[in-house]
Design a protein around this motif. Structure first.
Motif, PDB file in Angstrom:
ATOM      1  N   GLN A  60       7.674   0.431  13.185  1.00 53.13           N
ATOM      2  CA  GLN A  60       8.327  -0.553  12.300  1.00 53.13           C
ATOM      3  C   GLN A  60       7.190  -0.691  11.250  1.00 53.13           C
ATOM      4  N   VAL A  61       7.721  -1.309  10.063  1.00 54.32           N
ATOM      5  CA  VAL A  61       6.817  -1.640   9.044  1.00 54.32           C
ATOM      6  C   VAL A  61       5.805  -2.348   9.483  1.00 54.32           C
ATOM      7  N   GLY A  62       4.515  -2.204   9.048  1.00 49.70           N
ATOM      8  CA  GLY A  62       3.050  -2.713   9.434  1.00 49.70           C
ATOM      9  C   GLY A  62       2.516  -1.951  10.519  1.00 49.70           C
ATOM     10  N   ASP A  63       3.204  -0.920  11.354  1.00 46.94           N
ATOM     11  CA  ASP A  63       2.548  -0.358  12.403  1.00 46.94           C
ATOM     12  C   ASP A  63       1.250   0.519  12.003  1.00 46.94           C
ATOM     13  N   TRP A  64       0.551   0.598  12.491  1.00 48.89           N
ATOM     14  CA  TRP A  64      -0.886   1.396  12.197  1.00 48.89           C
ATOM     15  C   TRP A  64      -0.321   3.088  12.723  1.00 48.89           C
ATOM     16  N   VAL A  65      -0.569   4.033  12.297  1.00 54.78           N
ATOM     17  CA  VAL A  65      -0.107   5.426  12.471  1.00 54.78           C
ATOM     18  C   VAL A  65      -1.353   6.424  11.964  1.00 54.78           C
ATOM     19  N   VAL A  66      -1.128   7.543  12.809  1.00 54.47           N
ATOM     20  CA  VAL A  66      -2.069   8.797  12.226  1.00 54.47           C
ATOM     21  C   VAL A  66      -1.275   9.964  11.967  1.00 54.47           C
ATOM     22  N   ASP A  67      -1.548  10.357  10.637  1.00 56.61           N
ATOM     23  CA  ASP A  67      -0.754  11.241   9.907  1.00 56.61           C
ATOM     24  C   ASP A  67      -1.118  12.669  10.775  1.00 56.61           C
ATOM     25  N   PRO A  68      -0.593  13.803  10.060  1.00 56.01           N
ATOM     26  CA  PRO A  68      -0.542  15.038  11.007  1.00 56.01           C
ATOM     27  C   PRO A  68      -1.840  15.461  10.780  1.00 56.01           C
ATOM     28  N   HIS A  69      -2.510  15.039   9.404  1.00 52.73           N
ATOM     29  CA  HIS A  69      -3.819  15.554   9.404  1.00 52.73           C
ATOM     30  C   HIS A  69      -5.018  14.706   9.894  1.00 52.73           C
ATOM     31  N   GLY A  70      -4.761  13.750  10.589  1.00 54.03           N
ATOM     32  CA  GLY A  70      -5.831  12.802  11.299  1.00 54.03           C
ATOM     33  C   GLY A  70      -6.125  11.840  10.530  1.00 54.03           C
ATOM     34  N   SER A  71      -5.499  11.330   9.379  1.00 49.46           N
ATOM     35  CA  SER A  71      -5.894  10.070   8.578  1.00 49.46           C
ATOM     36  C   SER A  71      -5.080   9.028   9.306  1.00 49.46           C
ATOM     37  N   ILE A  72      -5.713   7.825   9.020  1.00 54.63           N
ATOM     38  CA  ILE A  72      -5.073   6.824   9.667  1.00 54.63           C
ATOM     39  C   ILE A  72      -4.633   5.715   8.578  1.00 54.63           C
ATOM     40  N   GLY A  73      -3.449   5.233   8.960  1.00 52.78           N
ATOM     41  CA  GLY A  73      -2.948   4.072   7.847  1.00 52.78           C
ATOM     42  C   GLY A  73      -1.937   3.325   8.551  1.00 52.78           C
ATOM     43  N   TYR A  74      -0.894   2.712   7.576  1.00 51.69           N
ATOM     44  CA  TYR A  74       0.002   1.694   8.187  1.00 51.69           C
ATOM     45  C   TYR A  74       1.360   1.691   7.567  1.00 51.69           C
ATOM     46  N   ILE A  75       2.313   1.674   7.850  1.00 51.41           N
ATOM     47  CA  ILE A  75       3.692   1.857   7.419  1.00 51.41           C
ATOM     48  C   ILE A  75       4.111   0.851   6.462  1.00 51.41           C
ATOM     49  N   GLU A  76       4.384   0.978   5.266  1.00 56.10           N
ATOM     50  CA  GLU A  76       4.581   0.133   4.228  1.00 56.10           C
ATOM     51  C   GLU A  76       6.076  -0.021   4.048  1.00 56.10           C
ATOM     52  N   GLN A  77       6.780   1.257   4.394  1.00 56.51           N
ATOM     53  CA  GLN A  77       8.408   1.182   4.153  1.00 56.51           C
ATOM     54  C   GLN A  77       8.993   2.249   5.175  1.00 56.51           C
ATOM     55  N   ILE A  78       9.894   1.842   5.460  1.00 48.55           N
ATOM     56  CA  ILE A  78      11.035   2.923   6.161  1.00 48.55           C
ATOM     57  C   ILE A  78      12.490   3.182   5.716  1.00 48.55           C
ATOM     58  N   HIS A  79      12.745   4.333   5.316  1.00 50.82           N
ATOM     59  CA  HIS A  79      14.024   4.680   4.659  1.00 50.82           C
ATOM     60  C   HIS A  79      14.433   5.645   5.632  1.00 50.82           C
ATOM     61  N   GLY A  80      15.464   5.425   6.391  1.00 49.15           N
ATOM     62  CA  GLY A  80      15.974   6.436   7.693  1.00 49.15           C
ATOM     63  C   GLY A  80      14.929   6.867   8.461  1.00 49.15           C
ATOM     64  N   PHE A  81      14.688   8.520   8.188  1.00 49.38           N
ATOM     65  CA  PHE A  81      13.683   9.103   8.908  1.00 49.38           C
ATOM     66  C   PHE A  81      12.476   9.475   8.116  1.00 49.38           C
ATOM     67  N   GLN A  82      12.476   8.938   6.846  1.00 45.14           N
ATOM     68  CA  GLN A  82      11.298   9.111   5.902  1.00 45.14           C
ATOM     69  C   GLN A  82      10.507   7.730   6.058  1.00 45.14           C
ATOM     70  N   VAL A  83       8.969   7.853   5.967  1.00 44.52           N
ATOM     71  CA  VAL A  83       8.133   6.440   5.949  1.00 44.52           C
ATOM     72  C   VAL A  83       7.312   6.619   4.692  1.00 44.52           C
ATOM     73  N   ARG A  84       7.032   5.366   4.305  1.00 43.01           N
ATOM     74  CA  ARG A  84       5.912   5.288   3.319  1.00 43.01           C
ATOM     75  C   ARG A  84       4.625   4.862   3.809  1.00 43.01           C
ATOM     76  N   VAL A  85       3.525   5.461   4.121  1.00 46.56           N
ATOM     77  CA  VAL A  85       2.351   5.100   4.610  1.00 46.56           C
ATOM     78  C   VAL A  85       0.981   4.993   3.566  1.00 46.56           C
ATOM     79  N   LYS A  86       0.480   3.822   3.896  1.00 44.48           N
ATOM     80  CA  LYS A  86      -0.906   3.538   3.079  1.00 44.48           C
ATOM     81  C   LYS A  86      -1.813   4.057   3.825  1.00 44.48           C
ATOM     82  N   LEU A  87      -2.542   5.066   3.422  1.00 43.01           N
ATOM     83  CA  LEU A  87      -3.690   5.519   4.296  1.00 43.01           C
ATOM     84  C   LEU A  87      -4.963   4.719   4.119  1.00 43.01           C
ATOM     85  N   VAL A  88      -5.505   4.381   4.951  1.00 44.79           N
ATOM     86  CA  VAL A  88      -7.135   3.623   4.741  1.00 44.79           C
ATOM     87  C   VAL A  88      -8.265   4.358   5.167  1.00 44.79           C
TER      88      VAL A  88
END
Length: 89
Positions: free
Chosen positions: A3-31
Motif C-alpha cells: 500500500q502507499v506508505g509501506d516501507w520496501v527494499v528495492d532489488p539493489h538493497g536500497s530502502i524507501g517507501y511507496i509514494e504511488q501505486i499504478h497497477g503493477f508499477q509503483v513509485r518509491v522514494k528511496l531514503v
C-alpha cells in the motif's frame, strides 16, 4: 500486497517507501542506498521487484538505524514509537 506508505527494499538493497501505486508499477522514494547512506531519489519498479522492509527490530543497533530513517522522513509518530521501544529493550 503493498500500500502507499509501506516501507520496501528495492532489488539493489536500497530502502524507501511507496509514494504511488499504478497497477503493477509503483513509485518509491528511496531514503537509504544499499550502503546505508542517505539518498533522496525517486525510482519506479514493478511491484514484484520489491520486498517489505523488516521494521520489527529487536536489537538497539537495528532500532537506531530505523530511527535515522524516521528522522530523515520526518515521521514523528514512528520516531516516538521507536525511541519508546528502545527504552524497553
Amino acid at each position: 500486497m503493498f500500500q502507499v506508505g509501506d516501507w520496501v527494499v528495492d532489488p539493489h538493497g536500497s530502502i524507501g517507501y511507496i509514494e504511488q501505486i499504478h497497477g503493477f508499477q509503483v513509485r518509491v522514494k528511496l531514503v537509504r542506498n544499499k550502503f546505508g547512506k542517505k539518498t533522496n531519489q525517486i525510482n519506479h519498479y514493478y511491484i514484484n521487484e520489491l520486498s517489505p522492509t523488516p521494521v520489527e527490530a529487536s536489537e538497539k543497533t537495528q532500532i537506531l538505524s530505523i530511527v535515522d530513517i524516521a528522522l530523515d522522513t520526518n515521521d514523528r509518530d514512528w520516531f516516538f514509537e521507536l525511541t519508546e521501544r528502545m527504552g524497553t529493550e
